[in-house]
Scaffold this motif. Structure first.
Motif, PDB file in Angstrom:
ATOM      1  N   THR A 224       0.836  -1.207   0.000  1.00 21.02           N
ATOM      2  CA  THR A 224       0.000   0.000   0.000  1.00 21.02           C
ATOM      3  C   THR A 224       0.867   1.251   0.000  1.00 21.02           C
ATOM      4  OG1 THR A 224      -1.667  -1.194   1.284  1.00 21.02           O
ATOM      5  CG2 THR A 224      -1.884   1.189   1.168  1.00 21.02           C
ATOM      6  N   ILE A 225       1.893   1.245   0.822  1.00 18.03           N
ATOM      7  CA  ILE A 225       2.811   2.392   0.907  1.00 18.03           C
ATOM      8  C   ILE A 225       3.600   2.532  -0.383  1.00 18.03           C
ATOM      9  CG2 ILE A 225       4.844   3.320   2.105  1.00 18.03           C
ATOM     10  CD1 ILE A 225       3.787   1.916   4.639  1.00 18.03           C
ATOM     11  N   ALA A 226       4.026   1.407  -0.941  1.00 23.33           N
ATOM     12  CA  ALA A 226       4.837   1.430  -2.161  1.00 23.33           C
ATOM     13  C   ALA A 226       4.097   2.069  -3.324  1.00 23.33           C
ATOM     14  CB  ALA A 226       5.259   0.009  -2.530  1.00 23.33           C
ATOM     15  N   ALA A 227       2.791   1.926  -3.337  1.00 26.29           N
ATOM     16  CA  ALA A 227       2.008   2.432  -4.465  1.00 26.29           C
ATOM     17  C   ALA A 227       1.603   3.887  -4.318  1.00 26.29           C
ATOM     18  CB  ALA A 227       0.751   1.586  -4.635  1.00 26.29           C
ATOM     19  N   GLU A 228       1.756   4.446  -3.144  1.00 28.38           N
ATOM     20  CA  GLU A 228       1.286   5.815  -2.907  1.00 28.38           C
ATOM     21  C   GLU A 228       2.113   6.829  -3.687  1.00 28.38           C
ATOM     22  OE1 GLU A 228       1.347   6.496   1.245  1.00 28.38           O
ATOM     23  OE2 GLU A 228      -0.459   5.308   1.657  1.00 28.38           O
ATOM     24  N   GLY A 229       1.488   7.448  -4.652  1.00 29.15           N
ATOM     25  CA  GLY A 229       2.132   8.509  -5.409  1.00 29.15           C
ATOM     26  C   GLY A 229       3.251   8.039  -6.310  1.00 29.15           C
TER      27      GLY A 229
ATOM     28  N   GLU B  36       2.901  -7.258  -5.763  1.00 28.32           N
ATOM     29  CA  GLU B  36       1.516  -7.112  -5.323  1.00 28.32           C
ATOM     30  C   GLU B  36       0.560  -7.344  -6.495  1.00 28.32           C
ATOM     31  OE1 GLU B  36      -1.894  -6.134  -2.884  1.00 28.32           O
ATOM     32  OE2 GLU B  36       0.053  -7.100  -2.618  1.00 28.32           O
ATOM     33  N   ALA B  37       0.931  -6.831  -7.663  1.00 23.46           N
ATOM     34  CA  ALA B  37       0.116  -7.078  -8.863  1.00 23.46           C
ATOM     35  C   ALA B  37       0.070  -8.570  -9.179  1.00 23.46           C
ATOM     36  CB  ALA B  37       0.680  -6.300 -10.052  1.00 23.46           C
ATOM     37  N   MET B  38       1.194  -9.259  -9.021  1.00 22.28           N
ATOM     38  CA  MET B  38       1.226 -10.699  -9.263  1.00 22.28           C
ATOM     39  C   MET B  38       0.356 -11.446  -8.259  1.00 22.28           C
ATOM     40  SD  MET B  38       3.063 -11.236 -11.929  1.00 22.28           S
ATOM     41  CE  MET B  38       3.055 -13.001 -11.769  1.00 22.28           C
TER      42      MET B  38
ATOM     43  N   ILE C  32      -2.389 -10.325  -6.846  1.00 23.97           N
ATOM     44  CA  ILE C  32      -3.783 -10.118  -7.241  1.00 23.97           C
ATOM     45  C   ILE C  32      -4.118 -10.955  -8.474  1.00 23.97           C
ATOM     46  CG2 ILE C  32      -5.401  -8.401  -8.148  1.00 23.97           C
ATOM     47  CD1 ILE C  32      -3.930  -6.347  -6.321  1.00 23.97           C
ATOM     48  N   ILE C  33      -3.199 -11.006  -9.410  1.00 27.10           N
ATOM     49  CA  ILE C  33      -3.418 -11.811 -10.626  1.00 27.10           C
ATOM     50  C   ILE C  33      -3.549 -13.285 -10.274  1.00 27.10           C
ATOM     51  CG2 ILE C  33      -2.248 -12.628 -12.722  1.00 27.10           C
ATOM     52  CD1 ILE C  33      -1.191  -9.651 -12.905  1.00 27.10           C
ATOM     53  N   ALA C  34      -2.759 -13.741  -9.308  1.00 25.62           N
ATOM     54  CA  ALA C  34      -2.837 -15.154  -8.906  1.00 25.62           C
ATOM     55  C   ALA C  34      -4.222 -15.503  -8.367  1.00 25.62           C
ATOM     56  CB  ALA C  34      -1.770 -15.460  -7.853  1.00 25.62           C
ATOM     57  N   ILE C  35      -4.862 -14.554  -7.680  1.00 34.74           N
ATOM     58  CA  ILE C  35      -6.225 -14.795  -7.175  1.00 34.74           C
ATOM     59  C   ILE C  35      -7.221 -14.759  -8.332  1.00 34.74           C
ATOM     60  CG2 ILE C  35      -8.037 -13.968  -5.639  1.00 34.74           C
ATOM     61  CD1 ILE C  35      -5.819 -12.663  -3.936  1.00 34.74           C
ATOM     62  N   ALA C  36      -7.122 -13.701  -9.143  1.00 34.48           N
ATOM     63  CA  ALA C  36      -8.101 -13.504 -10.218  1.00 34.48           C
ATOM     64  C   ALA C  36      -8.038 -14.589 -11.274  1.00 34.48           C
ATOM     65  CB  ALA C  36      -7.883 -12.136 -10.867  1.00 34.48           C
ATOM     66  N   LEU C  37      -6.848 -15.118 -11.528  1.00 32.93           N
ATOM     67  CA  LEU C  37      -6.682 -16.123 -12.577  1.00 32.93           C
ATOM     68  C   LEU C  37      -6.849 -17.546 -12.058  1.00 32.93           C
ATOM     69  CD1 LEU C  37      -6.046 -15.969 -15.634  1.00 32.93           C
ATOM     70  CD2 LEU C  37      -3.640 -16.321 -15.068  1.00 32.93           C
ATOM     71  N   SER C  38      -6.972 -17.697 -10.724  1.00 34.28           N
ATOM     72  CA  SER C  38      -7.022 -19.049 -10.147  1.00 34.28           C
ATOM     73  C   SER C  38      -8.191 -19.911 -10.625  1.00 34.28           C
ATOM     74  CB  SER C  38      -7.017 -18.971  -8.614  1.00 34.28           C
ATOM     75  OG  SER C  38      -8.173 -18.302  -8.134  1.00 34.28           O
ATOM     76  N   PRO C  39      -9.366 -19.353 -10.982  1.00 29.49           N
ATOM     77  CA  PRO C  39     -10.405 -20.226 -11.531  1.00 29.49           C
ATOM     78  C   PRO C  39     -10.021 -20.861 -12.864  1.00 29.49           C
ATOM     79  CG  PRO C  39     -11.370 -18.174 -10.740  1.00 29.49           C
ATOM     80  CD  PRO C  39      -9.888 -17.988 -10.737  1.00 29.49           C
ATOM     81  N   VAL C  40      -9.115 -20.213 -13.584  1.00 34.35           N
ATOM     82  CA  VAL C  40      -8.727 -20.704 -14.908  1.00 34.35           C
ATOM     83  C   VAL C  40      -7.511 -21.606 -14.836  1.00 34.35           C
ATOM     84  CG1 VAL C  40      -8.000 -19.994 -17.228  1.00 34.35           C
ATOM     85  CG2 VAL C  40      -9.697 -18.640 -15.979  1.00 34.35           C
TER      86      VAL C  40
ATOM     87  N   TRP D  72      -6.046  -4.081  -3.329  1.00 34.36           N
ATOM     88  CA  TRP D  72      -4.617  -3.757  -3.232  1.00 34.36           C
ATOM     89  C   TRP D  72      -4.187  -3.621  -1.773  1.00 34.36           C
ATOM     90  CZ3 TRP D  72      -1.164  -3.318  -7.261  1.00 34.36           C
ATOM     91  CH2 TRP D  72       0.120  -2.867  -6.935  1.00 34.36           C
ATOM     92  N   GLY D  73      -3.006  -4.180  -1.472  1.00 33.64           N
ATOM     93  CA  GLY D  73      -2.434  -3.989  -0.149  1.00 33.64           C
ATOM     94  C   GLY D  73      -2.204  -5.260   0.627  1.00 33.64           C
ATOM     95  N   GLY D  74      -2.221  -6.409  -0.042  1.00 29.75           N
ATOM     96  CA  GLY D  74      -2.059  -7.670   0.675  1.00 29.75           C
ATOM     97  C   GLY D  74      -0.643  -7.934   1.161  1.00 29.75           C
ATOM     98  N   LEU D  75       0.361  -7.586   0.369  1.00 34.03           N
ATOM     99  CA  LEU D  75       1.754  -7.826   0.752  1.00 34.03           C
ATOM    100  C   LEU D  75       2.209  -6.797   1.784  1.00 34.03           C
ATOM    101  CD1 LEU D  75       3.447  -8.693  -2.676  1.00 34.03           C
ATOM    102  CD2 LEU D  75       2.775 -10.267  -0.852  1.00 34.03           C
TER     103      LEU D  75
END
Length: 564
Positions: free
Chosen positions: A450-455, A472-474, A476-484, A513-516
């Motif tokens: 979360t801090i890394a993405a600020e500004g 962090e993007a990876m 989120i992608i791992a969650i979103a793509l997991s059904p496939v 955003w902000g899981g890691l």
């Protein structure tokens, strides 16, 4: 060194840019994407579509229902019950992969999912197939049904219920349902003479046949047949079906399939035979044990009998109260009439609710040609999984085939898509980013994501904040793509320092955003998905050359896929 760092940074930015565009992974126009993001609960969007269902959910409502003890309506999704006259083929696998991806996504949303699949094991074709193999129908059904279960295992199909129509509990449900329809005066006895397609196991109107009285689906001549049968009064429900489709156009999807169904109904519905006098391998008719129940009148009820618990007494009301009506019947377009005309009328007769949606998807072709044993161009799903791995197979067919339409498979296209998306974009980016994190930060995140993405706009040093943003993007992608691609995403999550249990208990809210968090230690970098390598193999002193898939991994693996 500075130039190399700039090049690396630009390459990572380019890969991440691709990852953040959903249209990169799924086959639909970008302009249509916003319309696909949300749809009312328990409905699926129409027109051209992908399996990305929604980015908006009712998780908060579901959670509050669980907390207050309120009964939550399940999301019940079904594949057809596959006919066991022959081993599973790629068409069956495609339907089931699609259903599994939808089921997994609904679970991510916090829904209680009941994913039903199974095998349809009665009828003339099965008795004939068993005889040709020198086995009994029962033995034949056991072998083929097990073949389906094994293929689903290899394809990572996470079904909840597997129903076989030879199960005694299913037979009890069929007989009770038949008796209920009979009591409603919707079953009568009559002689019938007509042209019968053995492969479809149904009588055909002569006007729908091709030259030489061939079935338009199987391209084989229909045979004259005369029988004394029991009939279901389908014509009685013509007006009710017309009203249902008019009031609920989402009942049959895509919309062009709805048009087909409405055209069939408009042309006039005819009563159909629901028993067979010449077929021994089936469920006996309750009021005449010399006849067996027509295979479709039997098999469609598997969607209800599957809802019974293992030790539950097999009665219709118990099954219905366990999850009926189904939220979605996912089928191939060739069996649309049975699911969108016959089945709703049967349910109306028995006084039961209709399923919420019937979705008829298209057929698969290979290299632009219709597949067939006579052409020698079939796709054997077990071979495909063994050669490329389940994630590659699942990803290609869900990404490349526009959902609802016909789709084409070619090996070159398959390899190019899988390499470009899974190996190069996802696998490469993750591996290189973790490598940089290991080199510069001892595999430990320096700050919260979360801090890394600020500004930050990809302007800081690669060693620190950009790396956190990418990982962090990876995540989120791992969650979103997991059904496939469940296995690939599980490996990605493990690389990010998470446990198997944490992956298995993910839900859609964690795509926020902000899981890691700062201080989290990443696993040692490993390739999560390797390129499928092709090389030219020369035979007979250079007279012939062909492309073959090359294994990259020396250790035991599924060909072309590195299991991290």
């Amino acid at each position: 060194m500075a130039a190399a760092r700039i090049n690396m940074n630009c390459s990572i930015q380019s890969s991440l840019s691709c990852l953040l565009k959903p249209s990169y992974f799924f086959n639909f126009k970008t302009t249509q994407f916003k319309n696909r993001l949300y749809f009312p609960q328990n409905h699926f969007i129409s027109s051209k579509r992908s399996l990305l269902c929604t980015c908006s959910s009712n998780n908060n409502n579901n959670n509050s229902n669980f907390q207050t003890g309120e009964k939550v309506e399940p999301f019940v999704i079904t594949t057809p019950l596959y006919y066991v006259n022959a081993p599973p083929h790629m068409g069956s696998a495609y339907t089931t992969i699609a259903a599994d991806a939808i089921a997994r996504f609904q679970r991510l949303l916090g829904k209680r999912v009941i994913f039903i699949t199974g095998t349809d094991e009665h009828g003339e074709k099965i008795a004939t197939a068993a005889s040709a193999c020198g086995s009994s129908p029962s033995e034949h059904c056991d072998v083929i049904s097990q073949a389906y279960k094994m293929l689903w295992k290899h394809l990572d199909i996470a079904y909840d219920k597997f129903i076989r129509t030879t199960d005694p509990k299913h037979e009890a449900i069929v007989k009770e349902f038949y008796s209920r329809v009979f009591a409603n005066d919707d079953i009568y006895r009559a002689d019938y003479e007509g042209l019968y397609c053995v492969n479809c196991e149904e009588y055909k109107d002569e006007k729908e046949l091709l030259e030489n009285k061939c079935c338009p689906m199987h391209l084989k001549p229909c045979v004259p047949r005369k029988e004394d049968n029991f009939f279901f009064a389908l014509s009685k429900y013509q007006k009710s079906l017309e009203e249902t489709l008019a009031q609920n156009p989402n009942f049959v999807q895509p919309s062009y399939r709805l048009n087909e169904v409405q055209s069939w109904i408009k042309s006039g519905l005819r009563d159909f035979s629901i028993s067979r006098a010449a077929v021994d391998w089936g469920i006996p008719v309750p009021n005449d044990n010399k006849q067996t129940i027509y295979v479709w009148f039997d098999a469609l009820l598997g969607y209800i009998s599957a809802l019974l618990e293992v030790k539950e007494q097999p009665d219709l009301q118990s099954a219905v109260s366990s999850g009926w009506p189904a939220s979605l019947h996912l089928i191939g377009k060739d069996i649309l009439r049975f699911h969108a005309v016959y089945w709703p009328a049967m349910l109306m007769s028995a006084g039961l609710s209709l399923p919420k949606m019937v979705f008829g998807h298209g057929f698969l072709t290979k290299d632009g040609m219709k597949m067939g044993k006579s052409l020698g161009n079939t796709i054997e799903p077990n071979e495909l999984v063994h050669k490329f791995g389940s994630d590659a197979v699942r990803y290609f067919f869900l990404r490349e085939v526009e959902f609802g339409n016909d789709g084409n498979y070619s090996e070159d296209r398959f390899i190019n898509i899988v390499n470009a998306h899974l190996a190069n974009t996802i696998g490469n980016l993750l591996n290189r980013t973790l490598g940089l994190l290991k080199k510069n930060c001892q595999s430990t995140l320096v700050v919260d994501s979360t801090i890394a993405a600020e500004g930050e706009d990809f302007k800081d040093t690669v060693e620190k904040l950009d790396l956190v943003i990418i990982l962090e993007a990876m995540r989120i992608i791992a969650i979103a793509l997991s059904p496939v691609t469940p296995n690939l995403c599980r490996r990605i999550y493990a690389q990010l320092g998470y446990s198997e249990d944490q992956f298995n208990n993910l839900n859609w809210s964690e795509t926020k955003w902000g899981g890691l968090k700062g201080g989290q230690v990443m696993a040692q970098p490993k390739p999560v998905f390797a390129r499928i390598e092709q090389m030219t193999e020369t035979e007979n002193g250079g007279e012939a050359a062909k492309k073959v898939v090359k294994r990259k991994e020396k250790k035991r693996q599924v060909q072309g896929v590195v299991e991290a």
